[in-house]
Design a protein around this motif. Structure first.
Motif, PDB file in Angstrom:
ATOM      1  N   PHE A 218       0.834  -1.198   0.000  1.00 55.29           N
ATOM      2  CA  PHE A 218       0.000   0.000   0.000  1.00 55.29           C
ATOM      3  C   PHE A 218       0.873   1.255   0.000  1.00 55.29           C
ATOM      4  O   PHE A 218       0.636   2.202  -0.768  1.00 55.29           O
ATOM      5  N   LEU A 219       1.912   1.247   0.845  1.00 52.58           N
ATOM      6  CA  LEU A 219       2.795   2.405   0.916  1.00 52.58           C
ATOM      7  C   LEU A 219       3.522   2.605  -0.414  1.00 52.58           C
ATOM      8  O   LEU A 219       3.683   3.749  -0.882  1.00 52.58           O
ATOM      9  N   ALA A 220       3.925   1.485  -1.037  1.00 52.95           N
ATOM     10  CA  ALA A 220       4.600   1.579  -2.330  1.00 52.95           C
ATOM     11  C   ALA A 220       3.684   2.255  -3.349  1.00 52.95           C
ATOM     12  O   ALA A 220       4.103   3.158  -4.095  1.00 52.95           O
ATOM     13  N   LEU A 221       2.400   1.848  -3.368  1.00 48.25           N
ATOM     14  CA  LEU A 221       1.436   2.416  -4.300  1.00 48.25           C
ATOM     15  C   LEU A 221       1.233   3.903  -4.015  1.00 48.25           C
ATOM     16  O   LEU A 221       1.129   4.723  -4.923  1.00 48.25           O
ATOM     17  N   LEU A 222       1.188   4.205  -2.707  1.00 46.14           N
ATOM     18  CA  LEU A 222       0.956   5.590  -2.306  1.00 46.14           C
ATOM     19  C   LEU A 222       2.118   6.474  -2.765  1.00 46.14           C
ATOM     20  O   LEU A 222       1.915   7.568  -3.313  1.00 46.14           O
ATOM     21  N   VAL A 223       3.353   5.974  -2.544  1.00 47.88           N
ATOM     22  CA  VAL A 223       4.541   6.728  -2.957  1.00 47.88           C
ATOM     23  C   VAL A 223       4.501   6.969  -4.458  1.00 47.88           C
ATOM     24  O   VAL A 223       4.691   8.088  -4.950  1.00 47.88           O
ATOM     25  N   ALA A 224       4.196   5.889  -5.200  1.00 47.54           N
ATOM     26  CA  ALA A 224       4.123   6.019  -6.649  1.00 47.54           C
ATOM     27  C   ALA A 224       3.014   6.989  -7.039  1.00 47.54           C
ATOM     28  O   ALA A 224       3.161   7.784  -7.963  1.00 47.54           O
ATOM     29  N   GLY A 225       1.906   6.920  -6.310  1.00 44.28           N
ATOM     30  CA  GLY A 225       0.752   7.760  -6.633  1.00 44.28           C
ATOM     31  C   GLY A 225       1.039   9.230  -6.425  1.00 44.28           C
ATOM     32  O   GLY A 225       0.730  10.049  -7.292  1.00 44.28           O
ATOM     33  N   VAL A 226       1.650   9.588  -5.284  1.00 44.74           N
ATOM     34  CA  VAL A 226       1.836  11.013  -4.985  1.00 44.74           C
ATOM     35  C   VAL A 226       2.913  11.621  -5.883  1.00 44.74           C
ATOM     36  O   VAL A 226       2.931  12.828  -6.079  1.00 44.74           O
ATOM     37  N   THR A 227       3.819  10.792  -6.433  1.00 44.73           N
ATOM     38  CA  THR A 227       4.789  11.365  -7.362  1.00 44.73           C
ATOM     39  C   THR A 227       4.166  11.534  -8.743  1.00 44.73           C
ATOM     40  O   THR A 227       4.762  12.145  -9.612  1.00 44.73           O
ATOM     41  N   GLY A 228       2.979  10.976  -8.922  1.00 40.51           N
ATOM     42  CA  GLY A 228       2.228  11.232 -10.143  1.00 40.51           C
ATOM     43  C   GLY A 228       2.798  10.620 -11.395  1.00 40.51           C
ATOM     44  O   GLY A 228       2.709  11.184 -12.467  1.00 40.51           O
ATOM     45  N   ALA A 229       3.416   9.452 -11.254  1.00 38.03           N
ATOM     46  CA  ALA A 229       4.008   8.833 -12.429  1.00 38.03           C
ATOM     47  C   ALA A 229       3.197   7.621 -12.868  1.00 38.03           C
ATOM     48  O   ALA A 229       2.759   6.828 -12.045  1.00 38.03           O
ATOM     49  N   GLY A 230       2.992   7.473 -14.144  1.00 34.81           N
ATOM     50  CA  GLY A 230       2.416   6.278 -14.774  1.00 34.81           C
ATOM     51  C   GLY A 230       1.136   5.758 -14.135  1.00 34.81           C
ATOM     52  O   GLY A 230       1.150   4.808 -13.364  1.00 34.81           O
ATOM     53  N   LEU A 231       0.015   6.390 -14.459  1.00 40.64           N
ATOM     54  CA  LEU A 231      -1.259   6.016 -13.843  1.00 40.64           C
ATOM     55  C   LEU A 231      -1.643   4.571 -14.160  1.00 40.64           C
ATOM     56  O   LEU A 231      -2.069   3.827 -13.282  1.00 40.64           O
ATOM     57  N   GLU A 232      -1.462   4.154 -15.423  1.00 38.54           N
ATOM     58  CA  GLU A 232      -1.854   2.811 -15.825  1.00 38.54           C
ATOM     59  C   GLU A 232      -1.045   1.754 -15.050  1.00 38.54           C
ATOM     60  O   GLU A 232      -1.598   0.807 -14.496  1.00 38.54           O
ATOM     61  N   ALA A 233       0.269   1.971 -15.018  1.00 38.50           N
ATOM     62  CA  ALA A 233       1.133   1.029 -14.298  1.00 38.50           C
ATOM     63  C   ALA A 233       0.728   0.973 -12.831  1.00 38.50           C
ATOM     64  O   ALA A 233       0.690  -0.090 -12.205  1.00 38.50           O
ATOM     65  N   LEU A 234       0.389   2.130 -12.290  1.00 35.28           N
ATOM     66  CA  LEU A 234       0.006   2.184 -10.886  1.00 35.28           C
ATOM     67  C   LEU A 234      -1.257   1.363 -10.624  1.00 35.28           C
ATOM     68  O   LEU A 234      -1.333   0.602  -9.654  1.00 35.28           O
ATOM     69  N   LEU A 235      -2.227   1.530 -11.520  1.00 33.86           N
ATOM     70  CA  LEU A 235      -3.479   0.787 -11.307  1.00 33.86           C
ATOM     71  C   LEU A 235      -3.254  -0.719 -11.452  1.00 33.86           C
ATOM     72  O   LEU A 235      -3.795  -1.515 -10.679  1.00 33.86           O
ATOM     73  N   ILE A 236      -2.427  -1.108 -12.438  1.00 33.90           N
ATOM     74  CA  ILE A 236      -2.118  -2.536 -12.576  1.00 33.90           C
ATOM     75  C   ILE A 236      -1.417  -3.035 -11.311  1.00 33.90           C
ATOM     76  O   ILE A 236      -1.742  -4.102 -10.760  1.00 33.90           O
ATOM     77  N   GLY A 237      -0.472  -2.225 -10.821  1.00 32.11           N
ATOM     78  CA  GLY A 237       0.215  -2.577  -9.566  1.00 32.11           C
ATOM     79  C   GLY A 237      -0.773  -2.711  -8.428  1.00 32.11           C
ATOM     80  O   GLY A 237      -0.673  -3.625  -7.589  1.00 32.11           O
ATOM     81  N   GLY A 238      -1.764  -1.821  -8.387  1.00 32.25           N
ATOM     82  CA  GLY A 238      -2.776  -1.878  -7.327  1.00 32.25           C
ATOM     83  C   GLY A 238      -3.567  -3.166  -7.389  1.00 32.25           C
ATOM     84  O   GLY A 238      -3.716  -3.884  -6.392  1.00 32.25           O
ATOM     85  N   VAL A 239      -4.057  -3.492  -8.572  1.00 29.45           N
ATOM     86  CA  VAL A 239      -4.838  -4.724  -8.749  1.00 29.45           C
ATOM     87  C   VAL A 239      -3.992  -5.940  -8.360  1.00 29.45           C
ATOM     88  O   VAL A 239      -4.420  -6.817  -7.598  1.00 29.45           O
TER      89      VAL A 239
END
Lengths: 422, 207, 168
Positions: free
Chosen positions: C68-89
């Protein structure tokens, strides 16, 4: 029917959703908010979770419902979803009878079942003496998300009956067990025994095989050989089935009660073969009494009794037991000339006192004692020491003791007998 | 509970709809400051962490399945003594359990002297009291005799780190096991009546 | 034959395999966002593997938190939305299948064949997450470009209230 309960599996997810959303607001980035949105979808999925009514048809099939001891019996368990809805997550644990050990494959099944679909599993148990009834099958059902669980039990009647033959162990030196005492009584009355007593003139009706043919050849007279008459002894086999006797040297070994019942059934058959009247009793919370008798029917009765009477079950009894009442009842039932063969592991002093009391009341007592002791721990060593002292105590009181270790019973009997003869 | 829940649901639906409306470009005339945003985010974080903390405190609830595959377990003879010994080595109930241990061992020692060594009960009790029943001073002392235990033994026990009580019980049982064994060897030649006890020895000898 | 002793009450092999694959995928997806998130994803995978080996729920939860923290870090830096969502799933799937493997292991042990059970479980979770991610992604693309703050806040308030209402 039980209601489902929350597993708390997903609890805390809402917290993560809020933290993600807060991060999104603070940083004004869309990504954390989208993650929070994904979390909300998941929360909704968990929220609607419910386990449908579990209606299962469970069938159990045994490859042999009346096996011989130590035979391996294959059990096939089939589970059918009788409801109209799919069961996504079913975990089933079969209620194997407590006395049986599964030797192959767990008695469990995990699957998803569409309406009307059937899943099966097989496992193998080793048969041991007794009547074994399967317990309820435990069914754990979950919704697809795992948020709700419910536990159900389904009872399917299945019984396995394992009745060993009462083996006619011809080599069992059991004559020594009874001949020392009044039993197998050798009387001075001439009759039809084995030992030669006298010869008298032939009378009409004497059996042909008792005619002295040598004399007939020599003198031409007909004479009848008379043997010393033997009276059948009455022997009652008493098996210690108290919870104290439900002990074993290790988890895989036979319990002392199982071995005691083994000893009793071997002795029963051997005594019956040599013409004695034999009865059976259990000394334990479950009452059991078979009047001394003889004959083919009696053997069949005893065979069934040893196999299926709850008193001889290999699992420890739950009921309360009042030993002094049981001793008194046993005494009342024993005829005055009855001998007693007491099968007990001698794991406590009470067993000793029972043997001594019966002996004091005039019954010839022989104790056949399977040795359940181990040496693994300090306590086990002490228990072995204590049992040895009890054996000595009994011998000192003039009671004959057969100490039965790992060897066959016949060997233990022969060794014990050679001791008595001195 | 249900009222708060429906209220929350109402607020949630209203706020979400409003948010979506703004996203879709409909102006509702709302302006918000950074401070207000920060407060809302902080509140959400605190509430979120509380939920997470609550999970850490609630154990997962699930059915536990038994082990029908294994046979019902029966104890090994002497297991009661072992658990008593464990109780005596822990702090609670130490003295009662310890007394019961020594009482039981003392009784057995007396009985062994009577049954294996042919002594009278009185003589056996007296022998246990004086410690003359065994060569092992540790065992003799454990059953109440007034003899001193050599320093070397104490040192060895201290170094080995073994529980003193367990070690002493162990030695005492070993000492009781040997009662009657030495004298038997001496008398075996002339006292044939004792060989009737022959198989009882087998039990002791295995131990 | 020797009697079967008690069953091995540890996470099942099927579930472990699915969970570790999903965790690997999550780490891979996070690698397309930022380096620190990728490292955190790796740490989460290690925790997940440890939790599955030891059969510990607590360690699995720690793994989930790290993801969760990894996703959050990636999210707040605003990089690669698609990759982030795949990572989330993938990371939700990883935690879910891992915890399920542990639960199945507790009930049925490693000796029972539970492949069907666990594949059905993983498939339903994956289906729900796919639908969810599609909805969320559609919303996100509508809103992309000049986020009106008021909308965001209203959405947050809405989410808080809905969560409170929907909590079990």
């Amino acid at each position: 029917m039980t209601r489902g309960f929350d597993t708390e599996r997903w609890s805390g997810l809402e917290g993560l959703v809020l933290v993600a959303a807060a991060a999104g607001v603070l940083t004004r980035e869309p990504a954390p908010l989208l993650l929070a949105g994904l979390g909300v979808v998941l929360l909704g999925y968990v929220r609607i979770a419910a386990v449908p009514e579990v209606t299962l048809e469970i069938e159990r099939e045994l490859s042999d419902s009346t096996p011989d001891p130590d035979e391996e019996v294959e059990v096939t368990l089939s589970v059918t979803n009788e409801s109209a809805r799919t069961l996504f997550d079913l975990r089933i644990v079969d209620g194997v009878p407590p006395a049986l050990a599964v030797v192959d494959g767990p008695a469990r099944l995990g699957t998803a079942l569409r309406p009307g679909a059937t899943a099966t599993t097989t496992y193998t148990v080793t048969a041991i003496r007794g009547e074994h009834t399967w317990d309820e099958t435990v069914v754990v059902a979950r919704d697809p998300s795992g948020a709700v669980e419910r536990r159900e039990t389904v009872l399917t009647e299945t019984t396995m009956r394992c009745e060993p033959e009462l083996a006619a162990t011809a080599d069992l030196p059991l004559r020594g067990l009874t001949s020392k005492y009044a039993g197998r009584v050798e009387t001075d009355v001439p009759g039809s025994g084995l030992e030669f007593a006298s010869i008298r003139e032939y009378r009409h009706g004497d059996p042909i095989r008792r005619i002295d043919w040598n004399r007939r050849a020599r003198t031409g007279e007909l004479a009848t050989v008379q043997f010393r008459e033997e009276r059948a002894a009455t022997v009652v086999l008493v098996v210690d089935t108290r919870s104290e006797a439900h002990v074993a040297p290790d988890a895989d070994a036979e319990t002392a009660v199982e071995r005691s019942v083994d000893a009793a059934s071997i002795a029963f058959s051997a005594l019956l073969d040599s013409g004695d009247r034999v009865g059976v009793a259990a000394f334990g919370p479950n009452e059991c009494w078979l009047d001394p008798s003889s004959g083919v029917d009696h053997r069949a009765r005893a065979r069934r009794l040893f196999a299926t009477h709850p008193a001889f079950a290999p699992t420890p009894p739950d009921e309360a037991f009042f030993p002094s009442i049981a001793v008194r009842r046993l005494r009342r039932r024993l005829s005055s000339d009855a001998q007693v063969i007491f099968c007990t592991p001698l794991t406590d002093d009470y067993a000793v006192s029972v043997a001594r009391r019966l002996e004091a009341y005039g019954h010839a007592v022989t104790v056949v004692s399977p040795d359940p002791t181990a040496t693994g721990t300090v306590g086990a060593r002490l228990a072995r020491l204590e049992r040895d002292l009890r054996l000595r105590d009994l011998r000192r009181a003039g009671i004959r003791v057969v100490d039965w270790g790992a060897e066959p019973l016949a060997v233990a009997l022969a060794r014990a007998e050679s001791g008595w003869k001195q | 509970m249900t009222r708060t829940r429906s209220l929350a649901l109402l607020v949630g639906v209203a706020a979400t709809t409003g948010g979506l409306a703004i996203v879709a470009g409909i102006s509702l005339g709302i302006e918000l400051t950074d401070v207000f945003l920060g407060i809302v985010a902080a509140l959400a974080t605190i509430q979120g962490l509380r939920y997470v903390q609550r999970r850490r405190e609630t154990p997962v609830r699930t059915t536990t399945t038994g082990d029908p595959e294994v046979r019902v377990e029966v104890p090994v003879p002497g297991a009661d003594f072992d658990s008593e010994l464990v109780a005596a080595t822990t702090r609670q109930g130490q003295w009662g359990a310890r007394d019961r241990l020594t009482d039981r061992l003392e009784q057995r020692a007396v009985r062994a002297l009577v049954l294996r060594d042919g002594r009278t009960p009185e003589g056996a009790s007296a022998l246990v009291d004086t410690g003359g029943w065994t060569d092992d001073v540790v065992a003799a002392r454990f059953l109440g005799a007034d003899v001193s235990v050599p320093l070397s033994y104490r040192l060895r026990l201290f170094v080995s780190g073994q529980s003193r009580l367990v070690a002493r019980v162990d030695r005492t049982i070993a000492a009781i096991e040997t009662i009657g064994r030495d004298s038997r060897r001496e008398t075996a030649g002339r006292d044939t009546s004792r060989t009737a006890d022959g198989d009882a020895d087998r039990v002791g000898a295995q131990g | 034959m020797v009697p079967v002793s008690e069953i091995t009450r540890l996470p099942t092999r099927t579930g472990t395999a699915i969970a570790l694959s999903a965790a690997g995928l999550a780490t891979l997806a996070l690698a397309f966002t930022t380096a620190s998130a990728a490292v955190a994803g790796l740490v989460g995978t290690v925790f997940l593997a440890a939790g599955l080996t030891r059969g510990s729920r607590r360690i699995l939860d720690t793994a989930g938190t790290v993801f969760f923290l990894a996703l959050l870090v990636a999210g707040v830096t605003g990089a690669g939305l698609e990759a982030l969502l795949i990572g989330g799933v993938a990371s939700i799937l990883a935690w879910d299948t891992a915890e399920n493997a542990l639960s199945v292991g507790e009930h049925l042990g490693r000796e029972t064949d539970t492949t069907r059970l666990e594949i059905v479980h993983a498939a339903t979770t994956l289906l729900v997450l796919t639908v969810g991610v599609a909805v969320v992604y559609a919303l996100g693309s509508v809103a992309s470009g000049g986020q009106p703050v008021a909308a965001v806040v209203l959405l947050l308030v809405g989410v808080v209230a809905l969560v409170a209402a929907v909590r079990r």
